[in-house]
Design a protein around this motif. Structure first.
Motif, PDB file in Angstrom:
ATOM      1  N   TRP A   1       0.976   4.133  -2.934  1.00  0.00           N
ATOM      2  CA  TRP A   1       0.834   5.568  -2.647  1.00  0.00           C
ATOM      3  C   TRP A   1       2.054   6.340  -3.140  1.00  0.00           C
ATOM      4  O   TRP A   1       1.914   7.461  -3.634  1.00  0.00           O
ATOM      5  CB  TRP A   1       0.603   5.786  -1.156  1.00  0.00           C
ATOM      6  CG  TRP A   1      -0.834   5.643  -0.775  1.00  0.00           C
ATOM      7  CD1 TRP A   1      -1.555   4.483  -0.698  1.00  0.00           C
ATOM      8  CD2 TRP A   1      -1.734   6.690  -0.430  1.00  0.00           C
ATOM      9  NE1 TRP A   1      -2.841   4.747  -0.326  1.00  0.00           N
ATOM     10  CE2 TRP A   1      -2.981   6.102  -0.149  1.00  0.00           C
ATOM     11  CE3 TRP A   1      -1.598   8.064  -0.314  1.00  0.00           C
ATOM     12  CZ2 TRP A   1      -4.084   6.848   0.220  1.00  0.00           C
ATOM     13  CZ3 TRP A   1      -2.707   8.810   0.061  1.00  0.00           C
ATOM     14  CH2 TRP A   1      -3.930   8.201   0.319  1.00  0.00           C
TER      15      TRP A   1
ATOM     16  N   GLY B   1       1.532   6.707  -6.784  1.00  0.00           N
ATOM     17  CA  GLY B   1       0.372   7.554  -7.035  1.00  0.00           C
ATOM     18  C   GLY B   1       0.670   9.023  -6.794  1.00  0.00           C
ATOM     19  O   GLY B   1       0.314   9.883  -7.611  1.00  0.00           O
ATOM     20  N   ILE B   2       1.337   9.317  -5.698  1.00  0.00           N
ATOM     21  CA  ILE B   2       1.676  10.704  -5.391  1.00  0.00           C
ATOM     22  C   ILE B   2       2.720  11.233  -6.372  1.00  0.00           C
ATOM     23  O   ILE B   2       2.658  12.390  -6.803  1.00  0.00           O
ATOM     24  CB  ILE B   2       2.120  10.845  -3.924  1.00  0.00           C
ATOM     25  CG1 ILE B   2       0.907  10.619  -3.014  1.00  0.00           C
ATOM     26  CG2 ILE B   2       2.765  12.203  -3.662  1.00  0.00           C
ATOM     27  CD1 ILE B   2       1.223  10.520  -1.548  1.00  0.00           C
TER      28      ILE B   2
ATOM     29  N   LEU C   1      -6.567  11.069  -5.023  1.00  0.00           N
ATOM     30  CA  LEU C   1      -7.021   9.689  -4.802  1.00  0.00           C
ATOM     31  C   LEU C   1      -7.274   8.948  -6.113  1.00  0.00           C
ATOM     32  O   LEU C   1      -7.135   7.720  -6.161  1.00  0.00           O
ATOM     33  CB  LEU C   1      -8.271   9.678  -3.919  1.00  0.00           C
ATOM     34  CG  LEU C   1      -8.029  10.079  -2.463  1.00  0.00           C
ATOM     35  CD1 LEU C   1      -9.328  10.078  -1.682  1.00  0.00           C
ATOM     36  CD2 LEU C   1      -6.988   9.195  -1.810  1.00  0.00           C
TER      37      LEU C   1
ATOM     38  N   SER D   1      -2.697   4.110  -9.748  1.00  0.00           N
ATOM     39  CA  SER D   1      -1.451   3.471  -9.347  1.00  0.00           C
ATOM     40  C   SER D   1      -1.701   2.045  -8.859  1.00  0.00           C
ATOM     41  O   SER D   1      -0.971   1.116  -9.216  1.00  0.00           O
ATOM     42  CB  SER D   1      -0.783   4.297  -8.252  1.00  0.00           C
ATOM     43  OG  SER D   1       0.388   3.702  -7.788  1.00  0.00           O
TER      44      SER D   1
ATOM     45  N   ILE E   1       0.829  -1.205   0.000  1.00  0.00           N
ATOM     46  CA  ILE E   1       0.000   0.000   0.000  1.00  0.00           C
ATOM     47  C   ILE E   1       0.864   1.256   0.000  1.00  0.00           C
ATOM     48  O   ILE E   1       0.598   2.215  -0.742  1.00  0.00           O
ATOM     49  CB  ILE E   1      -0.988  -0.030   1.183  1.00  0.00           C
ATOM     50  CG1 ILE E   1      -2.050  -1.111   0.937  1.00  0.00           C
ATOM     51  CG2 ILE E   1      -1.623   1.336   1.415  1.00  0.00           C
ATOM     52  CD1 ILE E   1      -2.910  -1.427   2.138  1.00  0.00           C
ATOM     53  N   VAL E   2       1.919   1.261   0.800  1.00  0.00           N
ATOM     54  CA  VAL E   2       2.828   2.412   0.819  1.00  0.00           C
ATOM     55  C   VAL E   2       3.468   2.601  -0.552  1.00  0.00           C
ATOM     56  O   VAL E   2       3.588   3.737  -1.045  1.00  0.00           O
ATOM     57  CB  VAL E   2       3.895   2.247   1.927  1.00  0.00           C
ATOM     58  CG1 VAL E   2       4.996   3.284   1.796  1.00  0.00           C
ATOM     59  CG2 VAL E   2       3.252   2.317   3.299  1.00  0.00           C
TER      60      VAL E   2
ATOM     61  N   ILE F   1      -3.966   7.624  -6.936  1.00  0.00           N
ATOM     62  CA  ILE F   1      -3.679   6.457  -6.091  1.00  0.00           C
ATOM     63  C   ILE F   1      -4.410   5.237  -6.653  1.00  0.00           C
ATOM     64  O   ILE F   1      -3.834   4.148  -6.750  1.00  0.00           O
ATOM     65  CB  ILE F   1      -4.102   6.711  -4.621  1.00  0.00           C
ATOM     66  CG1 ILE F   1      -3.424   7.956  -4.039  1.00  0.00           C
ATOM     67  CG2 ILE F   1      -3.841   5.482  -3.767  1.00  0.00           C
ATOM     68  CD1 ILE F   1      -1.932   7.950  -4.012  1.00  0.00           C
TER      69      ILE F   1
END
Length: 149
Positions: A64, A67-68, A91, A97, A60-61, A94
């Protein structure tokens, strides 16, 4: 031979560093999880569940992170774009991603411009990191799985 536009060079460099950060993060997280399992005196189920949640949180990290990065490159710097909806927020990046990382590829959102390089590389990176996690989980389960518990 033409020299690529500066945004292409920025995309390749940014993608390279993002992949390096994700792979290093993955390595360190798996190493930490493995050490915690080996040192833990907690009941078997708690150790195995801790491993599973640790691996999921690591993914998940990483999702993110990409995504960021994609949001910063497209929304903030204007290097490429995402299409599929009228407007995008962080979002949505994210989500895109996650879909790309897991190689699901729904097709409702797609990247255009130089940012496609980031997302193409993300698919390969996600595939490698997911299979790495699967191998890690298999090895740890073989080491620590106890029948009847």
């Amino acid at each position: 031979m033409t020299i690529p536009y500066p945004e292409h060079i920025a995309m390749v460099v940014t993608t390279f560093f993002t992949v390096v950060i994700a792979v290093m993060l993955h390595y360190e997280a798996l190493w930490l999880i493995s050490r915690q399992i080996d040192k833990s005196r907690r009941p078997h189920r708690q150790r195995i569940l801790g491993m599973a949640f640790g691996v999921l949180m690591t993914h998940i990290v990483e999702i993110w992170l990409f995504g960021i990065t994609g949001w910063c490159l497209t929304d903030q710097l204007g290097i490429g774009a995402l299409y599929g909806y009228e407007s995008f927020n962080v979002l949505d990046f994210i989500f895109f991603s996650a879909v790309t990382y897991t190689t699901v590829g729904y097709g409702d959102i797609y990247a255009v411009g130089p940012v496609r390089f980031l997302y193409g590389t993300l698919a390969l990176t996600g595939f490698v990191l997911i299979t790495w996690s699967a191998s890690f989980t298999f090895i740890e389960m073989q080491k620590h799985w106890r029948v009847g518990r």
